[in-house]
Design a protein around this motif. Sequence first.
Motif, PDB file in Angstrom:
ATOM      1  N   ARG A  31       0.862  -1.182   0.000  1.00  9.84           N
ATOM      2  CA  ARG A  31       0.000   0.000   0.000  1.00  9.84           C
ATOM      3  C   ARG A  31       0.910   1.247   0.000  1.00  9.84           C
ATOM      4  N   ASP A  32       1.225   1.775   1.199  1.00  7.32           N
ATOM      5  CA  ASP A  32       2.084   2.958   1.242  1.00  7.32           C
ATOM      6  C   ASP A  32       3.569   2.630   1.332  1.00  7.32           C
ATOM      7  N   CYS A  65      16.147  -1.107   4.342  1.00  5.74           N
ATOM      8  CA  CYS A  65      15.269   0.012   3.982  1.00  5.74           C
ATOM      9  C   CYS A  65      13.876  -0.493   3.603  1.00  5.74           C
ATOM     10  N   PHE A  66      12.887   0.402   3.715  1.00  7.67           N
ATOM     11  CA  PHE A  66      11.505   0.054   3.369  1.00  7.67           C
ATOM     12  C   PHE A  66      11.240   0.363   1.897  1.00  7.67           C
ATOM     13  N   VAL A  67      10.137  -0.172   1.401  1.00  6.57           N
ATOM     14  CA  VAL A  67       9.787   0.035  -0.006  1.00  6.57           C
ATOM     15  C   VAL A  67       9.598   1.529  -0.294  1.00  6.57           C
ATOM     16  N   SER A  68       9.029   2.266   0.657  1.00  4.37           N
ATOM     17  CA  SER A  68       8.771   3.699   0.449  1.00  4.37           C
ATOM     18  C   SER A  68      10.049   4.500   0.273  1.00  4.37           C
ATOM     19  N   ALA A  69      11.169   3.967   0.734  1.00  2.00           N
ATOM     20  CA  ALA A  69      12.437   4.672   0.580  1.00  2.00           C
ATOM     21  C   ALA A  69      13.042   4.488  -0.799  1.00  2.00           C
ATOM     22  N   ARG A  70      12.573   3.529  -1.536  1.00  2.00           N
ATOM     23  CA  ARG A  70      13.133   3.252  -2.852  1.00  2.00           C
ATOM     24  C   ARG A  70      12.169   3.599  -3.992  1.00  2.00           C
ATOM     25  N   GLY A 112      -2.908   4.176   2.536  1.00  3.88           N
ATOM     26  CA  GLY A 112      -3.253   3.122   3.483  1.00  3.88           C
ATOM     27  C   GLY A 112      -2.051   2.320   3.928  1.00  3.88           C
ATOM     28  N   ALA A 113      -2.226   1.614   5.052  1.00  6.72           N
ATOM     29  CA  ALA A 113      -1.137   0.803   5.615  1.00  6.72           C
ATOM     30  C   ALA A 113      -0.978  -0.494   4.836  1.00  6.72           C
TER      31      ALA A 113
END
Length: 424
Positions: A31-32, A65-70, A112-113
Amino acid sequence: MTGTWKQIASIPSLLGTLNLDPYKMIKGNLRDGTGIHFSLDWWISDDVLQRKFPLLFDLEKNKACFVSARLHSGQLIIGFNWGWHRAISAVNEQQQFAELLILLSGSAITAGADLWATQIGGSGFFSVGSVKKCIVEATCAVPEEVYDWCNWVPRKVSIVAWLAFLDRLPTVEALARRNIFVDTPFCRLCDNNVESVEHLFTGCPIAMEVWQAVFSWCQVPNVFIFHVWNLLRYHKIAKTSARAKKAFYAVVVTTFWSLWKARNDLIHNQTAVVVRNIFEEVIQSDLLSPDFHQSDIHQIFCINGESTDELIQRYVKLYWEMVRLKITKTNEEWVNKLANVLPGDSWRTFLSDLKKIYFNLNLSVFIEKIKERELELQKNSNAETDEAKCKSEEIVREVEEQVKEISAIKVETKAEAICNQGRR
């Protein structure tokens, strides 16, 4: 690593026995992208990116790292925020990077989470109970053989046999496995071999004399004892009632108790071990239930007078049962055990000569030679029987001829007497 953390760290290997990949038990639904690790979590493709693209993972600066960082957020993926140690240059690295871009082309960051779904249990919802069930299935495999508890003896008696069945009795060998060492590693009953459960109950000469006396009292012939397992399941081959089997099994379990008690009395109280005393303790024991009667045991095994062929068939069946249970013995042990139950008078010389000819005799060759010898003995026996039958028939004919001669003489004598009477 010890204790609880050691058990926790062993969970992945346990799940591997059920063909469950610890890295792929839970899959993220993007999601996010703030809760899914880009390389370490399973969220895209058929595997985690760490294992699918190992060369790129080595170049990654922040491996957690998280997906949102890439990935860019709030729109379809059209750009990336990479963090490499150096520029991608090698051909293999460029190939993996191209495959990664194709894989990510269909992904999108939304509101969304992030969501998670588990592959365990089939419901899709993760629970500690579902993981626990998998761990129990991986660690609590059904054993090949299960110990039979006997309610005709006290629980403390049955526990000794149960611990022997599990190889958990504190023998010298078992204590050494726990880094506990005693003065002497040898069996206190015979001082010949290292004291183990197998030796104490099936290999020690004192124990063998006790078993021989007990089996003789129970009228049980030709017992093959290689392992504790052989003793604790021997009653199952009996062709008799369930009550008789239970009675014999109670005697076997009580014998385990008496042998272990005699061993402990020798070590702790310096009480001499006497076979007769152990045997009498078994057959006169107050440990046996009032339901037990000696008459239940006698003639429990309907194999008295079994032929050599039947004996071999029973032995071969035992062999394959022990192979199934992964209980290994040497060829010499297999051959000697079978040789010991053959009739001494008719087989002793043959067995002695056979061992001289075949120095490294294996069980299959030994059985073939026994069968050949048995056929030879049967032929000789049949020949002797035929010869005796011929002699018997000849004697009968001679007797019949003698009877005929005597009858003829009697007839002639009687005829002469009648003629003489007529002349007068």
